[in-house]
Design a protein around this motif. Sequence first.
Motif, PDB file in Angstrom:
ATOM      1  N   ILE A 187      49.389  49.850  29.764  1.00 16.53           N
ATOM      2  CA  ILE A 187      50.683  49.549  29.144  1.00 16.53           C
ATOM      3  C   ILE A 187      51.387  48.498  29.991  1.00 16.53           C
ATOM      4  CG2 ILE A 187      52.861  50.506  28.290  1.00 16.53           C
ATOM      5  CD1 ILE A 187      51.503  53.294  28.470  1.00 16.53           C
ATOM      6  N   ALA A 225      48.568  48.519  25.326  1.00  9.13           N
ATOM      7  CA  ALA A 225      49.797  48.737  24.553  1.00  9.13           C
ATOM      8  C   ALA A 225      50.927  47.979  25.224  1.00  9.13           C
ATOM      9  CB  ALA A 225      50.126  50.227  24.468  1.00  9.13           C
ATOM     10  N   PHE A 227      55.387  47.123  24.778  1.00  6.48           N
ATOM     11  CA  PHE A 227      56.670  47.226  24.079  1.00  6.48           C
ATOM     12  C   PHE A 227      57.189  45.847  23.676  1.00  6.48           C
ATOM     13  CE2 PHE A 227      56.669  51.121  26.668  1.00  6.48           C
ATOM     14  CZ  PHE A 227      57.041  52.064  25.733  1.00  6.48           C
ATOM     15  N   ILE A 240      47.778  48.021  20.831  1.00  2.00           N
ATOM     16  CA  ILE A 240      48.889  48.668  20.139  1.00  2.00           C
ATOM     17  C   ILE A 240      50.204  47.989  20.483  1.00  2.00           C
ATOM     18  CG2 ILE A 240      50.094  50.865  19.808  1.00  2.00           C
ATOM     19  CD1 ILE A 240      47.422  52.056  21.241  1.00  2.00           C
ATOM     20  N   HIS A 241      51.042  47.798  19.465  1.00  2.00           N
ATOM     21  CA  HIS A 241      52.411  47.375  19.712  1.00  2.00           C
ATOM     22  C   HIS A 241      53.312  48.598  19.589  1.00  2.00           C
ATOM     23  CE1 HIS A 241      56.463  45.741  18.854  1.00  2.00           C
ATOM     24  NE2 HIS A 241      56.090  44.852  19.765  1.00  2.00           N
ATOM     25  N   LEU A 242      54.087  48.861  20.637  1.00  2.08           N
ATOM     26  CA  LEU A 242      54.965  50.023  20.678  1.00  2.08           C
ATOM     27  C   LEU A 242      56.378  49.617  20.290  1.00  2.08           C
ATOM     28  CD1 LEU A 242      53.741  51.358  24.154  1.00  2.08           C
ATOM     29  CD2 LEU A 242      53.073  52.255  21.911  1.00  2.08           C
ATOM     30  N   SER A 243      56.905  50.240  19.272  1.00  3.50           N
ATOM     31  CA  SER A 243      58.284  49.955  18.875  1.00  3.50           C
ATOM     32  C   SER A 243      59.287  50.792  19.670  1.00  3.50           C
ATOM     33  CB  SER A 243      58.475  50.203  17.378  1.00  3.50           C
ATOM     34  OG  SER A 243      58.196  51.552  17.055  1.00  3.50           O
ATOM     35  N   GLU A 245      59.614  54.603  22.584  1.00  3.76           N
ATOM     36  CA  GLU A 245      58.970  55.680  23.323  1.00  3.76           C
ATOM     37  C   GLU A 245      58.281  56.677  22.401  1.00  3.76           C
ATOM     38  OE1 GLU A 245      61.960  54.544  23.791  1.00  3.76           O
ATOM     39  OE2 GLU A 245      62.306  54.141  25.927  1.00  3.76           O
ATOM     40  N   ASP A 246      58.806  56.849  21.184  1.00  4.28           N
ATOM     41  CA  ASP A 246      58.182  57.797  20.258  1.00  4.28           C
ATOM     42  C   ASP A 246      56.757  57.379  19.907  1.00  4.28           C
ATOM     43  OD1 ASP A 246      60.465  59.323  20.230  1.00  4.28           O
ATOM     44  OD2 ASP A 246      61.221  58.541  18.318  1.00  4.28           O
ATOM     45  N   ASP A 247      56.530  56.067  19.779  1.00  3.34           N
ATOM     46  CA  ASP A 247      55.176  55.581  19.498  1.00  3.34           C
ATOM     47  C   ASP A 247      54.219  55.950  20.621  1.00  3.34           C
ATOM     48  OD1 ASP A 247      56.070  54.505  17.165  1.00  3.34           O
ATOM     49  OD2 ASP A 247      55.986  52.416  17.808  1.00  3.34           O
ATOM     50  N   LEU A 248      54.679  55.779  21.862  1.00  3.29           N
ATOM     51  CA  LEU A 248      53.826  56.103  23.003  1.00  3.29           C
ATOM     52  C   LEU A 248      53.541  57.596  23.042  1.00  3.29           C
ATOM     53  CD1 LEU A 248      52.342  55.313  25.551  1.00  3.29           C
ATOM     54  CD2 LEU A 248      54.513  55.399  26.794  1.00  3.29           C
ATOM     55  N   ILE A 251      50.834  58.391  20.591  1.00  2.96           N
ATOM     56  CA  ILE A 251      49.516  57.923  21.018  1.00  2.96           C
ATOM     57  C   ILE A 251      48.912  58.866  22.050  1.00  2.96           C
ATOM     58  CG2 ILE A 251      48.326  56.083  22.297  1.00  2.96           C
ATOM     59  CD1 ILE A 251      50.387  54.156  20.970  1.00  2.96           C
TER      60      ILE A 251
END
Length: 300
Positions: A187, A225, A227, A240-243, A245-248, A251
């Motif tokens: 990340i 990944a 942000f 992965i593109h993280l929009s 903290e919920d996305d992470l 995952i």
Amino acid sequence: VIGTDMKALKRMAEKKLGVPCIAINAIGTRYYDEGEEEAWLQLFKEFAYKDNASEKGEDIVTREIVDKEYTGIIGATPLETGYSTEKPLLKACTEYGIDSPIIFGMGNGLEDISKAPFCKKNIVVSVAGLKAAGYLEDKFGIPYEVAFPFIPEEIKESVRYEVKKLFNTASERDDLENNTTKKILIIHTQFAANELKAIIREAVSNNNIDSPEKPASGTVSVDTATFFMKSDNYSEEGDIHLSGEDDLWEIIHKKEYDLIIADGDIERLVQAAGYEGRFINYPHFAISGNMNDDSVLFFS
């Protein structure tokens, strides 16, 4: 400012001050990298030129650039590299095999921006620099490539060590006989993560994960990944593109990673999401405010 005519503001500033200006539409609702992208592009559009210098002055600049065969480095900022000065960046470029680098925006000024049309090539170290590199290629025919030579040596060594350990611990050797795939998540910014991914794959291909008893037969799956900005042209399946903290969190729940490489402030989040594997702290200023050197930016 919403509704501001940026072109008109630029003209007004130039008329008032009598010097060239640039205007950036920073709306305040996006991340720093989108502002950097526009700033890089406008800087090169405004100050990188061949045709308005005097004949004598242009000859001097051209001769200096051609003789030294400069390589332009686009996108290197403290937010992207984790370094506040150009000295460690220049050292890293030399160790990476980059000759006569000009690190635009670090340790130099507009004079070096004006040399951009004469560079033999550009190396883009952040997604935010791609538009500017494309402009210089279209305008002056300067080719560019993507790399990230600024990963600290101690981080690279930690990654190699942990990958080797991942495959060579006694409890995991039996699994490797069945070609078990070990999963790693990086990340960071896209290009830094891609560079680490290449380092991991090189370690595997060079048999750096072999044990003294017998070679490891497992494989490595590396996801990245970020942000921040992500270019599809430099992405692979699993990136992965993280929009947010919920996305992470999601995952971490879905995939059982064996090693995560990220800023130390992320460790608490992935642990809260149930991760119990190994973790390497690779600072990312935009995440935590921590640098790769002893410098401090904006904080006391």
